[in-house]
Every structure is written in structure tokens, then in C-alpha cells.
Design an enzyme around this catalytic site. Structure first.
Site, PDB file in Angstrom:
ATOM      1  N   GLY A 212      -4.989  18.104  -8.091  1.00 11.66           N
ATOM      2  CA  GLY A 212      -5.297  16.880  -7.333  1.00 11.66           C
ATOM      3  C   GLY A 212      -4.251  16.639  -6.271  1.00 11.66           C
ATOM      4  N   ASN A 213      -4.228  15.444  -5.722  1.00 15.55           N
ATOM      5  CA  ASN A 213      -3.177  15.092  -4.773  1.00 15.55           C
ATOM      6  C   ASN A 213      -2.857  13.608  -4.901  1.00 15.55           C
ATOM      7  OD1 ASN A 213      -4.837  13.533  -2.806  1.00 15.55           O
ATOM      8  ND2 ASN A 213      -5.880  15.514  -2.582  1.00 15.55           N
TER       9      ASN A 213
END
Ligand code: CTP
Length: 403
Positions: A212-213
Site C-alpha cells: 500500500g502507500n
């Protein structure tokens, strides 16, 4: 969320039997999220008590130029009240008060406030049927209409006199709906559909892990809120975030992966007028998703990644009437890279944020952006809250789609 949420509503109550219904009206405005203050004529107090209205509105109620019960009389400033209001609603508006409003008579606090108000003024007449049709009353309606005041027409039904006909004040629910619709109809994005992507995407590695980020989704949610407050119907396609939003004009469609976001965006794109892609979509995803949780059997682990589909670029290839906006987060050669993306992805506008600017980017409350349109006009902005960046962006879009 109602369009009235956060608005300052001043309710002017004049002395007619329909005044008893204003307790419900105040309650409905408060429930819609508005701040409510009440100003009433002295004779309105014969029909409903200031205590009822101040309890419901959670604000003092004013009916005279000074606070009567106070030895050290305090002036109730009608100018301040008039300026405070985003919307002034006179309900019930009696034949007497309407006639005075139409002729500039100023012998009570409600009338002085009316003359001081700069905001839109609505009035909901309430009187007996013959008074409602009298040429003098019709003249008042005509004059007030010419001043730009907006009439909430009376309805037909049984009147306090026992007669049946036109002259009943509109019901409180209908007054609220009337004002909401009137405000919405005058908004610059009324009738427009806007698609917005927001937040990160999660790309599964195995049943419990993902890539993810740090995107918080805040920028996209602010854009959605601002668009809806300007009257647009919004489809907000969002990856996993902690952001919350509730608005009658916003449909939230949660997604998880880049592929989900791609599919959902394409599902809605065809009939939107504007698409703003602010999501931080993962550029890569694991080539294979392990069906069982990966065990730490060896000291290193390699995961082969493959590119996700570029949603923005795919929309640029099929766009027709849609005004397409992309974001670019750059660390070097910012303007050139952003211009390159604008062309390559066939956008109308790109919003550049540089990670070199302090206060810009993922987890902050603020952002510093530069807009570049497809004529390569560059507009730079100062560091501001994401809510203000959203306002700048929507103002720019309104300017461009109206041009
Ligand atoms: N975007 C997208 N789909 C992707 C990747 C990005 O729709 N798979 C969109 C983003 O929502 C954003 C814009 O493309 O509006 C720019 O994203 P960015 O990551 O800055 O640019 P890329 O085109 O991915 O280029 P690079 O990462 O090489 O800078």
C-alpha cells in the site's frame, strides 16, 4: 448532509397564528446542521414564546431594539444580525409585515434587520384567503419580488378563520425543502456529475498482507465535499482510508485494489461531466497472490511485481465530453514531468504537487499545488489547507467548463 449544514439562518417571525409552527421549523433547520437565530415582531410573542424558540435554536431571541428586562439596556444590533445571516427567512410573513417590508417601514427589529440584510431573503406568507388575494397584498409580493426576495407560496387548506382557501403558510418541512432546492438550483455545479478517485489502493500479497502507500485520502475527500457543496452530484471512488463523509449529493463507492478502482471508474465514467483522479494508485502489484499466508521459511523473500493498469491514461483515451483532471506527485524536474503526463494521458488539467515543497504531499493537512492546463497555462498557489486547495481546483474547473 444538507446543503444548509454550517449556514447561518436567521428566522424572522411575524405575528400570525402560523407562528406556532416555527418551533418545528427551527428544529428542522437545527437538525439540518444550520446555525439558527430568531428575530420576532412584538406581536409574534402572542403566538409563540421566545423561550421555546431560544431553547430550540440554542441562541437568544430578539424582538426589540434593546433588551427590555435589563436596567442597563443593551442595544440589539440589527445590522450585525443582518450581516450574520447567510439566509433570512420571514415565516410566517403577515400581510402587515410584508407591506412594511415592501415599503421600507422600519418600526420594529425584524424590519430593521430586513433592511440591513445583504443575504438572500425568503418570505412565507400566511394570512386569510381574501387578504392573500387583495390587490394591496399582491402589490407587496410584486415589490418584494422586484427586490430579489423569494416567495415561498402559501398553500390551500383550512384557515384559522374557519374558511377554506389559499393562505396557509407552507408546512415547515416544505419550507426547508424549498430553501434547500432554491440554494442548490443556484449553485454553479448544479446538474453536473463529477467522478473523483481518492486514497491509496491495496495490492494483495497473500490473504493477510498487501502493498500500500501512505495516502490519507484527505485531498480527494475535500474535493468531493467542495464539489457537492457547489451543487454537483458526486461519485467518490475511494481506496481504504479513515476519512468519513456524509452528504446527500455524494455516493461513496469503496474499492481496494487498483484493478477494482479501474473497473469501478470505467463503470461510472461514461456519463460524468468531470473526472478528477486524485487517488494514489499503486503502480505495481504482485504478479501472483499466494492463496495461503506466506510462511517465513527462508531468510529472504522475493515477490515478482507487475504493472497495474493506468486508470487516468485509459480514461484519457476514451474521453468525449468529460473534463479530465489528473494529479502528479513529483520530486524532480517537476514542471516538465507534469506537462509530459498532461499530454501523454490526454488531460484537460494536471495538479502538480512537488515533494520538495514543505507541507505538501500525503499525510499533511496542507498542500502546495500548481495547475497546468492543456494550453500550458501555469498557475502557482501558496501553501494552503487541502480544503482551500479543493476550492481553488473547483473554481478553476468551473471557469474552464463555462468558457
Ligand atoms: N494514476 C492512475 N492509475 C495508475 C497510476 C496513476 O489513475 N495506475 C493517476 C493518479 O491518480 C494521478 C496520476 O495518475 O492522477 C499521476 O500519478 P503518478 O503516480 O504521479 O504518475 P504516473 O503516471 O504513475 O507516473 P510516475 O509514477 O512514473 O511518475
Amino acid at each position: 448532509m444538507s446543503i444548509l449544514s454550517g449556514k447561518n439562518i436567521l428566522l424572522g417571525i411575524s405575528g400570525g397564528i402560523a407562528a406556532y409552527k416555527t418551533a418545528s421549523l427551527v428544529r428542522l433547520f437545527v437538525k439540518s446542521g444550520a446555525n439558527v437565530k430568531v428575530v420576532m415582531t412584538p406581536s409574534a410573542k402572542d403566538f409563540i414564546t421566545p423561550l421555546t424558540l431560544s431553547t430550540l435554536s440554542k441562541n437568544p431571541v430578539h424582538s426589540s431594539f434593546t433588551n427590555e428586562d435589563d436596567d442597563n439596556a443593551v442595544w440589539n444590533n440589527h445590522v450585525d444580525l443582518g450581516l450574520w445571516a447567510d439566509v433570512f427567512i420571514v415565516a410566517p410573513a403577515t400581510a402587515n409585515s410584508l407591506s412594511k417590508m415592501a415599503n421600507g417601514v422600519c418600526d420594529n427589529l425584524l424590519l430593521a434587520t430586513y433592511l440591513s440584510a445583504k443575504c438572500p431573503v425568503y418570505f412565507a406568507p400566511a394570512m386569510d384567503l381574501d387578504m392573500y388575494k387583495h390587490p394591496s397584498t399582491l402589490k407587496s409580493f410584486e415589490k418584494l419580488n422586484a427586490f430579489g426576495n423569494i416567495m415561498i407560496p402559501a398553500t390551500s387548506g383550512e384557515l384559522a378563520s374557519g374558511l377554506v382557501g389559499e393562505g396557509r403558510m407552507a408546512e415547515p418541512e416544505d419550507i426547508v425543502t424549498f430553501v434547500e432546492n432554491d440554494i442548490l438550483d443556484k449553485l454553479p455545479l448544479r446538474g453536473k456529475k463529477i467522478l473523483i478517485t481518492a486514497g491509496p489502493t491495496y495490492e494483495a500479497i497473500d490473504p493477510v498482507r498487501f502493498i500500500g502507500n501512505h495516502s490519507s485520502g484527505k485531498m480527494g475527500f475535500e474535493i468531493a465535499k467542495t464539489s457537492a457543496n457547489l451543487g454537483a452530484q458526486v461519485i467518490l471512488i475511494t481506496g481504504p482510508t479513515h476519512q468519513k463523509i456524509k452528504h446527500s449529493l455524494i455516493k461513496v463507492v469503496p474499492v481496494v485494489s487498483a484493478q477494482d478502482m479501474y473497473n469501478t471508474t470505467h463503470e461510472y465514467f461514461e456519463d460524468v461531466d468531470v473526472a478528477i483522479l486524485s487517488a494514489a494508485v499503486a503502480d505495481f502489484k504482485p504478479k501472483e497472490i499466494a492463496s495461503q499466508k506466506i510462511k517465513k521459511a527462508s531468510s529472504t523473500l522475493s515477490i515478482e511485481l507487475t504493472k497495474t493498469k493506468d486508470i487516468l491514461q485509459s480514461l484519457g483515451q476514451i474521453k468525449k465530453q468529460q473534463y479530465l483532471v489528473g494529479f502528479a506527485l513529483e520530486t524532480n524536474n517537476e514542471l516538465e514531468n507534469a506537462k509530459g503526463k498532461l499530454k501523454r494521458k490526454n488531460l484537460n488539467l494536471i495538479v502538480l504537487n512537488s515533494l520538495n515543497d514543505k507541507g505538501a504531499g500525503f499525510k499533511t493537512e496542507t498542500n502546495k499545488v500548481t495547475f497546468i492546463d492543456n494550453n500550458e497555462t501555469i498557475t502557482e498557489f501558496q501553501l494552503k489547507s487541502k480544503a482551500d486547495v479543493a476550492k481553488d481546483l473547483l473554481n478553476e474547473i468551473i471557469k474552464q467548463i463555462d468558457a
